[in-house]
Scaffold this motif. Structure first.
Motif, PDB file in Angstrom:
ATOM      1  N   MET A 144     174.391  28.318  29.676  1.00 34.41           N
ATOM      2  CA  MET A 144     173.946  28.187  28.296  1.00 34.41           C
ATOM      3  C   MET A 144     175.057  28.523  27.309  1.00 34.41           C
ATOM      4  N   ASN A 145     175.860  29.546  27.615  1.00 37.61           N
ATOM      5  CA  ASN A 145     176.980  29.906  26.734  1.00 37.61           C
ATOM      6  C   ASN A 145     178.027  28.804  26.686  1.00 37.61           C
ATOM      7  N   LYS A 146     178.313  28.203  27.835  1.00 42.29           N
ATOM      8  CA  LYS A 146     179.323  27.141  27.872  1.00 42.29           C
ATOM      9  C   LYS A 146     178.833  25.870  27.192  1.00 42.29           C
ATOM     10  N   LEU A 147     177.542  25.552  27.337  1.00 43.00           N
ATOM     11  CA  LEU A 147     177.022  24.337  26.718  1.00 43.00           C
ATOM     12  C   LEU A 147     177.029  24.428  25.202  1.00 43.00           C
ATOM     13  N   ARG A 148     176.954  25.636  24.674  1.00 43.49           N
ATOM     14  CA  ARG A 148     177.031  25.786  23.214  1.00 43.49           C
ATOM     15  C   ARG A 148     178.398  25.379  22.690  1.00 43.49           C
ATOM     16  N   GLN A 149     179.404  25.425  23.560  1.00 44.35           N
ATOM     17  CA  GLN A 149     180.767  25.041  23.168  1.00 44.35           C
ATOM     18  C   GLN A 149     181.073  23.582  23.517  1.00 44.35           C
ATOM     19  N   ASN A 150     180.124  22.903  24.137  1.00 45.33           N
ATOM     20  CA  ASN A 150     180.298  21.514  24.555  1.00 45.33           C
ATOM     21  C   ASN A 150     179.754  20.612  23.452  1.00 45.33           C
ATOM     22  N   GLN A 151     180.656  19.973  22.692  1.00 47.99           N
ATOM     23  CA  GLN A 151     180.216  19.205  21.536  1.00 47.99           C
ATOM     24  C   GLN A 151     179.365  18.009  21.937  1.00 47.99           C
ATOM     25  N   GLU A 152     179.679  17.398  23.085  1.00 49.23           N
ATOM     26  CA  GLU A 152     178.866  16.272  23.549  1.00 49.23           C
ATOM     27  C   GLU A 152     177.422  16.714  23.789  1.00 49.23           C
ATOM     28  N   PHE A 153     177.255  17.894  24.379  1.00 44.63           N
ATOM     29  CA  PHE A 153     175.903  18.376  24.656  1.00 44.63           C
ATOM     30  C   PHE A 153     175.213  18.806  23.366  1.00 44.63           C
ATOM     31  N   VAL A 154     175.952  19.386  22.428  1.00 45.79           N
ATOM     32  CA  VAL A 154     175.366  19.755  21.134  1.00 45.79           C
ATOM     33  C   VAL A 154     174.861  18.513  20.416  1.00 45.79           C
ATOM     34  N   ASP A 155     175.649  17.429  20.440  1.00 42.58           N
ATOM     35  CA  ASP A 155     175.215  16.177  19.817  1.00 42.58           C
ATOM     36  C   ASP A 155     173.989  15.610  20.531  1.00 42.58           C
ATOM     37  N   TYR A 156     173.983  15.739  21.859  1.00 42.77           N
ATOM     38  CA  TYR A 156     172.833  15.284  22.639  1.00 42.77           C
ATOM     39  C   TYR A 156     171.568  16.028  22.225  1.00 42.77           C
ATOM     40  N   ARG A 157     171.641  17.334  22.084  1.00 40.96           N
ATOM     41  CA  ARG A 157     170.459  18.104  21.707  1.00 40.96           C
ATOM     42  C   ARG A 157     169.987  17.746  20.305  1.00 40.96           C
ATOM     43  N   ASN A 158     170.924  17.532  19.393  1.00 41.15           N
ATOM     44  CA  ASN A 158     170.541  17.174  18.023  1.00 41.15           C
ATOM     45  C   ASN A 158     169.841  15.821  17.991  1.00 41.15           C
ATOM     46  N   GLU A 159     170.391  14.871  18.724  1.00 38.18           N
ATOM     47  CA  GLU A 159     169.792  13.537  18.751  1.00 38.18           C
ATOM     48  C   GLU A 159     168.444  13.566  19.485  1.00 38.18           C
ATOM     49  N   ARG A 160     168.387  14.332  20.558  1.00 39.51           N
ATOM     50  CA  ARG A 160     167.147  14.457  21.324  1.00 39.51           C
ATOM     51  C   ARG A 160     166.020  15.026  20.466  1.00 39.51           C
ATOM     52  N   GLY A 161     166.347  16.002  19.624  1.00 35.23           N
ATOM     53  CA  GLY A 161     165.326  16.638  18.794  1.00 35.23           C
ATOM     54  C   GLY A 161     164.598  15.671  17.882  1.00 35.23           C
ATOM     55  N   LYS A 162     165.263  14.571  17.503  1.00 38.20           N
ATOM     56  CA  LYS A 162     164.640  13.586  16.623  1.00 38.20           C
ATOM     57  C   LYS A 162     163.609  12.732  17.366  1.00 38.20           C
ATOM     58  N   MET A 163     163.666  12.769  18.708  1.00 41.95           N
ATOM     59  CA  MET A 163     162.828  11.893  19.519  1.00 41.95           C
ATOM     60  C   MET A 163     161.616  12.599  20.115  1.00 41.95           C
ATOM     61  N   LEU A 164     161.560  13.910  20.005  1.00 43.30           N
ATOM     62  CA  LEU A 164     160.528  14.668  20.716  1.00 43.30           C
ATOM     63  C   LEU A 164     159.363  15.045  19.805  1.00 43.30           C
ATOM     64  N   LEU A 165     158.173  15.065  20.411  1.00 43.22           N
ATOM     65  CA  LEU A 165     156.991  15.612  19.754  1.00 43.22           C
ATOM     66  C   LEU A 165     156.855  17.098  20.062  1.00 43.22           C
ATOM     67  N   SER A 166     157.161  17.500  21.288  1.00 39.48           N
ATOM     68  CA  SER A 166     157.097  18.900  21.702  1.00 39.48           C
ATOM     69  C   SER A 166     157.880  19.049  22.991  1.00 39.48           C
ATOM     70  N   ARG A 167     158.184  20.281  23.342  1.00 36.80           N
ATOM     71  CA  ARG A 167     158.862  20.560  24.608  1.00 36.80           C
ATOM     72  C   ARG A 167     158.542  21.984  25.033  1.00 36.80           C
ATOM     73  N   ARG A 168     158.587  22.224  26.340  1.00 38.57           N
ATOM     74  CA  ARG A 168     158.389  23.563  26.889  1.00 38.57           C
ATOM     75  C   ARG A 168     159.132  23.645  28.206  1.00 38.57           C
TER      76      ARG A 168
END
Length: 289
Positions: A144-168
């Motif tokens: 989790m600490n390393k992924l916070r420094q991974n810009q590709e993964f950060v962009d993935y999470r930002n884009e993913r958030g626009k597509m989701l209704l909920s997550r758990r």
């Protein structure tokens, strides 16, 4: 002294008057019994009367996670459930297929993508991802600490958030008597059977399934068995693989031909509060095809 209590004519024992009579009769019987038992008790002994009403608990020697999980490995699993906006499902799948396999293949991260699926039958427009962290909680924290420094993964999470209704998500350990999930060729369909157990019954569940799993290995359908540590507690997940729905039906029916399978079902069903079945289709890039 003996007192006779009479029920008014025309009243049944199920009426309010009858219930009150039952209560008064019990009280008259219980009070002298309780006094008698209390007077005969020695220090440190439970009374006979108390033993009628107090359930004896079998003390455990440790947490069920220590008793049921594999000792030789310190694998931690994370399962994610993403409910996707229906109009975004194709774009979501493409996004996951572009990013998640690269995290899986990078030795910089002590984690593996076990499988990633779309739900076919069950909750619709849902994606399920299963990750394994070799090294337990320290490995999870490192990733989790390393992924916070991974810009590709950060962009993935930002884009993913626009597509989701909920997550758990949930953090899981694997049962010691199940297979460790390994990549397998396809095409397969997968069934994720999730059981919400009654609190305090996990050890009993494990004892029965440690014997039952041999009945479900005939066609190599058993993929993995897990129980929750964080998230919904007393949750069990069994993951199965089949060639198709008919193969699933035939394999499940064949289990009833084994002596002992009926006993497992009989004794484990009362342990369950709620259960759910998902039929899932692997996404492109899933190690479990």
């Amino acid at each position: 002294t003996r007192r006779r209590l009479k029920l008014p004519v025309g009243r049944s024992l199920n009426s309010p008057q009858g219930q009150l009579l039952n209560y008064r009769m019990f009280t008259l019987w219980a009070q002298p019994c309780a006094l008698l038992c209390a007077s005969n008790n020695r220090p440190g002994e439970d009374s006979w009367f108390k033993s009628l009403f107090v359930r004896k608990v079998d003390p455990r020697k440790g947490a069920h996670s220590h008793l049921l999980a594999k000792k030789e490995e310190s694998n931690l699993y994370k399962i994610q459930f993403h409910n996707v906006k229906p109009e975004c499902l194709d774009a979501y799948n493409k996004l996951c297929e572009d990013v998640l396999p690269s995290v899986h293949a990078d030795p910089h991260y002590p984690c593996e993508l076990v499988g990633t699926w779309n739900t076919w039958y069950g909750e619709q427009d849902q994606a399920v991802h299963l990750w394994r962290y070799r090294g337990g909680y320290p490995a999870l924290t490192e990733v989790m600490n390393k992924l916070r420094q991974n810009q590709e993964f950060v962009d993935y999470r930002n884009e993913r958030g626009k597509m989701l209704l909920s997550r758990r998500n949930q953090l899981l350990l694997e049962f010691s008597f199940w297979n460790e999930p390994v990549a397998r060729p396809g095409p397969n369909i997968y069934e994720l059977r999730s059981y919400q157990l009654r609190p305090g019954t996990m050890i009993e569940w494990g004892n029965y399934w440690a014997r039952a799993i041999e009945f479900r290995q005939q066609n190599s359908e058993a993929v993995g068995g897990f129980f929750s540590q964080i998230g919904d507690l007393y949750m069990v997940h069994h993951l199965w693989a089949y060639k198709d729905l008919q193969s699933r039906e035939d394999t499940r029916n064949a289990a009833w031909q084994h002596d002992g399978w009926d006993e497992v079902v009989y004794y484990t069903v009362p342990l369950i509060q709620h259960m759910e079945s998902r039929i899932m289709i692997p996404m492109n890039g899933s190690p479990l095809k």
